[in-house]
Design a protein around this motif. Structure first.
Motif, short mmCIF file in Angstrom:
data_model
loop_
_atom_site.label_atom_id
_atom_site.label_comp_id
_atom_site.label_asym_id
_atom_site.label_seq_id
_atom_site.Cartn_x
_atom_site.Cartn_y
_atom_site.Cartn_z
N VAL A 113 0.84 -1.21 0.00
CA VAL A 113 0.00 0.00 0.00
C VAL A 113 0.87 1.25 0.00
N GLY A 114 1.97 1.23 0.75
CA GLY A 114 2.88 2.38 0.74
C GLY A 114 3.47 2.65 -0.62
N LEU A 115 3.85 1.58 -1.32
CA LEU A 115 4.40 1.74 -2.67
C LEU A 115 3.34 2.27 -3.63
N LEU A 116 2.12 1.76 -3.52
CA LEU A 116 1.02 2.25 -4.36
C LEU A 116 0.73 3.72 -4.07
N ALA A 161 11.49 10.07 -3.17
CA ALA A 161 11.12 11.13 -2.22
C ALA A 161 9.73 10.89 -1.64
N SER A 162 8.80 10.42 -2.48
CA SER A 162 7.45 10.12 -2.02
C SER A 162 7.46 8.98 -0.99
N LEU A 163 8.22 7.93 -1.29
CA LEU A 163 8.34 6.81 -0.36
C LEU A 163 8.95 7.26 0.97
N THR A 164 9.97 8.09 0.89
CA THR A 164 10.62 8.58 2.10
C THR A 164 9.67 9.42 2.95
#
Length: 199
Positions: A113-116, A161-164
């Motif tokens: 879900v985090g990756l999506l 950057a979004s994942l971080t």
């Protein structure tokens, strides 16, 4: 010695480095406050990117009034900046509830879900960067895809950057009050590397 002088220069009030640092923190707080209704979060983030990009180009400060004007302008595009992001949030929440039943692993489900979420956020902010005032969404999506095809490295940097940003908020929720500022700075930097706003 040079490193110490550089650090002092950044931390000195009214220096360019200190002003830019404070601009990012102020912008993060403004985006957080405008995002409190949740449905306005995407409009607030994209408005912040617009304001920070304009401030960097003009070598001026980030102002709350300019953010408010940009925020209202983004809210007027209610379909792409309110309705669609809300649908994405609902779908991600549903995935977070259903995936553990399929994978039998809460950690794996949360990672998926985090990756999506990071992919959706990356695509969304790049789309907003390509969107002309008063333009329909389809041409902006086409330019977004074309720009990423020509500069995939920039898209990969923004995805990271979004994942971080998402991981930091999950680990320390208090960072949600300011994290949007540094993230907006990352978007501005990546946007400058993309071939954009071309027909």
């Amino acid at each position: 010695m040079a490193r110490t002088m550089t650090r002092r220069r950044v931390l000195t009030p009214y220096s360019d480095g200190f002003r830019q640092f404070s601009d990012v923190l102020l912008l993060g707080l403004l985006i957080f406050l405008a995002s409190l209704p949740v449905v306005t979060a995407f409009a607030a983030l994209t408005a912040g990117v617009d304001v920070l990009g304009a401030a960097r180009q003009a070598d001026g400060p980030v102002r709350a009034r300019a953010f408010g004007v940009a925020f209202l302008g983004r809210l007027r595009r209610w379909l792409s900046h309110v309705v669609v992001p809300l649908v994405v949030i609902v779908l991600l929440a549903a995935d977070l509830l259903l995936l553990p039943l399929i994978t039998s692993s809460t950690t794996l489900s949360a990672a998926i879900v985090g990756l999506l979420a990071a992919a959706a956020l990356t695509a969304g902010v790049l789309f907003a960067a390509m969107l002309h005032p008063g333009e329909r969404a389809a041409p902006a999506w086409a330019r977004t895809g074309a720009a990423l095809g020509r500069a995939p490295g920039a898209g990969g940097m923004l995805l990271l950057a979004s994942l971080t940003a998402i991981a930091l908020v999950v680990i320390a929720p208090v960072l949600a009050t300011v994290i949007a500022g540094p993230y907006a700075l990352a978007v501005v930097a990546v946007r400058a590397r993309l071939p954009q706003r071309t027909e």
